[in-house]
Write an enzyme that holds these catalytic residues in place. Structure first.
Site, PDB file in Angstrom:
ATOM      1  N   TRP A 247       0.820  -1.224   0.000  1.00  0.00           N
ATOM      2  CA  TRP A 247       0.000   0.000   0.000  1.00  0.00           C
ATOM      3  C   TRP A 247       0.849   1.267   0.000  1.00  0.00           C
ATOM      4  CZ3 TRP A 247      -4.343  -0.235  -2.146  1.00  0.00           C
ATOM      5  CH2 TRP A 247      -5.189  -1.342  -1.984  1.00  0.00           C
TER       6      TRP A 247
ATOM      7  N   ASP B  88      -1.622   6.590   6.565  1.00  0.00           N
ATOM      8  CA  ASP B  88      -2.711   5.800   5.990  1.00  0.00           C
ATOM      9  C   ASP B  88      -3.073   4.728   7.012  1.00  0.00           C
ATOM     10  OD1 ASP B  88      -4.354   4.032   4.699  1.00  0.00           O
ATOM     11  OD2 ASP B  88      -2.989   3.601   3.035  1.00  0.00           O
TER      12      ASP B  88
ATOM     13  N   LYS C 226     -12.497  -1.600   6.665  1.00  0.00           N
ATOM     14  CA  LYS C 226     -11.711  -2.625   7.351  1.00  0.00           C
ATOM     15  C   LYS C 226     -12.010  -2.648   8.836  1.00  0.00           C
ATOM     16  CE  LYS C 226      -8.674  -2.730   3.565  1.00  0.00           C
ATOM     17  NZ  LYS C 226      -7.928  -1.808   2.741  1.00  0.00           N
TER      18      LYS C 226
HETATM   19  C1  LIG Z   1      -7.352  -1.283   1.742  1.00  0.00           C
HETATM   20  C2  LIG Z   1      -6.277  -0.296   1.831  1.00  0.00           C
HETATM   21  C3  LIG Z   1      -6.159   0.758   0.926  1.00  0.00           C
HETATM   22  C4  LIG Z   1      -7.098   0.922  -0.262  1.00  0.00           C
HETATM   23  O1  LIG Z   1      -8.353   1.280   0.163  1.00  0.00           O
HETATM   24  P1  LIG Z   1      -9.531   1.596  -0.859  1.00  0.00           P
HETATM   25  O2  LIG Z   1     -10.623   2.030   0.055  1.00  0.00           O
HETATM   26  O3  LIG Z   1      -9.824   0.334  -1.591  1.00  0.00           O
HETATM   27  O4  LIG Z   1      -9.084   2.677  -1.765  1.00  0.00           O
HETATM   28  C5  LIG Z   1      -5.147   1.660   1.104  1.00  0.00           C
HETATM   29  N1  LIG Z   1      -4.281   1.556   2.136  1.00  0.00           N
HETATM   30  C6  LIG Z   1      -4.361   0.559   3.023  1.00  0.00           C
HETATM   31  C7  LIG Z   1      -3.378   0.491   4.140  1.00  0.00           C
HETATM   32  C8  LIG Z   1      -5.367  -0.399   2.905  1.00  0.00           C
HETATM   33  O5  LIG Z   1      -5.446  -1.390   3.800  1.00  0.00           O
END
Ligand SMILES: *Cc1c(COP(=O)(O)O)cnc(C)c1O
Length: 366
Positions: free
Chosen positions: A102, A173, A197
């Protein structure tokens, strides 16, 4: 009780009580005679949902007053672009710490906007993947921000410390670890996380941004919808927000408050992860985790069998007993158990028991 235990990495499972509540309120939300989906987003009813969820998030994370909380669309992926588009100054300079799939995506997107450098990357310690110590990072003191990914969802690598970037704003993030452990928001300039998540449903993304970082005029020709300033001044109501996702996220925040808050959930999360790593470490090499113990993720336990041809057998047999979505991300393969806030400890216990039985049933051929 639902029979399936869902280890999906995202969207993740939701607590049964949250789904039951959404079901009960589906046709008639709070005696309006309408579904929440049908309510006008600017009406007093939906406003109540929006305000309560922000208040609950502020309460759960102890968010200081000089931070704005935004409820946006586009997922964390949209933030990969929005962060540089809004936070870069005329210098257009940013440093990224790349510790997995990511953060690699994040730096690739940011590189389209300016002078972006990788300040640090994963290292190996005793043949295991590990995080680089901050002393070895190459941070530029005049960068506009430093970006990192506290939990790498795909690689199963998590920071249990917060980088110190001095006066340079730290951007995180937190998609797969928000609300899973206590953090001090003041240490960050900007935090973002897709809700699907750890805190709700796909379709809504949370941004927590310090007031001084909200630029009235970004240096780029940033579309109105992609300016933080737009959403700050309109309280996330510039255009129609994803009302149902927002509502589900609100229910999830309420559930977290009723279930011990972040510190209570953190205790359970530590216990759940420990149980899984223990069964891996005590399997005499039958199961293997390639992440160094100093940075193993509490949320995404990534492992595999020593004989990787057996991974698929494991995944298939687990599914037969209701332990589903254990397949690792297609980029890294193997097995991944995502055990977010909503995963009950009993779900982890079931997986632990299955792992022990599987090892007995399929001994290594000598
Ligand atoms: C799932 C995830 C993303 C992407 O998320 P989207 O909502 O699909 O754009 C980005 N960064 C991390 C750490 C993730 O777990």
């Amino acid at each position: 009780m639902r029979k399936i235990v869902n280890f999906n990495a995202g969207p993740g499972m939701l607590p049964e009580s949250v789904l039951e509540k959404a079901k009960a309120e589906m046709l008639d939300w709070h005696q309006t005679g309408m579904s929440i989906m049908e309510l006008g987003h600017r009406g007093a009813d939906f406003k109540q949902v929006a305000e309560q969820s922000e208040a609950d998030l502020r309460d759960l994370m102890n968010i200081p007053k000089n931070y704005h909380v935004l409820f946006l669309t586009g997922g964390a992926s949209a933030q990969f672009a929005m962060v540089p588009m809004n936070l870069m100054s005329e210098r257009k300079q940013a440093d990224y710490v790349v510790t997995g799939v990511w953060s690699k995506k994040a730096i690739e997107e940011a590189a389209r906007f300016g002078d972006v450098e990788m300040a640090a990357h994963l290292i190996y310690r005793n043949q295991l993947v590990a995080l680089p110590e901050q002393a070895d990072w190459n941070l530029r003191p005049d960068s506009d921000f430093v970006h990192y990914t506290p939990n790498e969802t795909i690689d199963g690598v998590e920071f249990n410390w917060v980088p110190d970037t001095g006066d340079v704003p730290l951007v995180a993030d937190m998609s797969s670890m928000i609300l899973s452990r206590p953090i001090d928001v003041k240490q960050y300039g900007l935090i973002y996380a897709g809700a699907q998540k750890n805190m709700g449903q796909a379709g809504i993304t949370i941004v927590i941004i310090r007031d001084d970082l909200v630029r009235k005029k970004p240096v780029f020709l940033t579309p109105t919808l992609y300016q933080y300033h737009t959403h700050v001044t309109n309280h996330s109501f510039y255009n129609t927000p994803p009302t149902y996702s927002w509502y589900i996220t609100g229910l999830m925040l309420e559930w977290m408050k009723e279930n011990g808050g972040v510190s209570g959930l953190y205790e359970i999360n530590k216990r759940k992860a420990k149980k899984l790593y223990e069964v891996i470490d005590q399997s005499q090499g039958y199961y293997q985790c390639k992440v160094h113990p100093s940075c193993r993720s509490l949320m995404n336990v990534v492992f595999g069998l020593a004989d990787d041809a057996m991974d698929d057998v494991f995944i298939a047999e687990a599914a037969k007993v209701g332990l589903v979505n254990l397949k690792g991300h297609r980029v890294v393969g193997g097995i991944r158990a995502s055990i977010y806030n909503a995963m009950p400890e009993s779900g982890v216990d079931a997986l632990v028991a299955f792992m022990k039985v599987f090892q007995e049933k399929h001994p290594v051929k000598s």
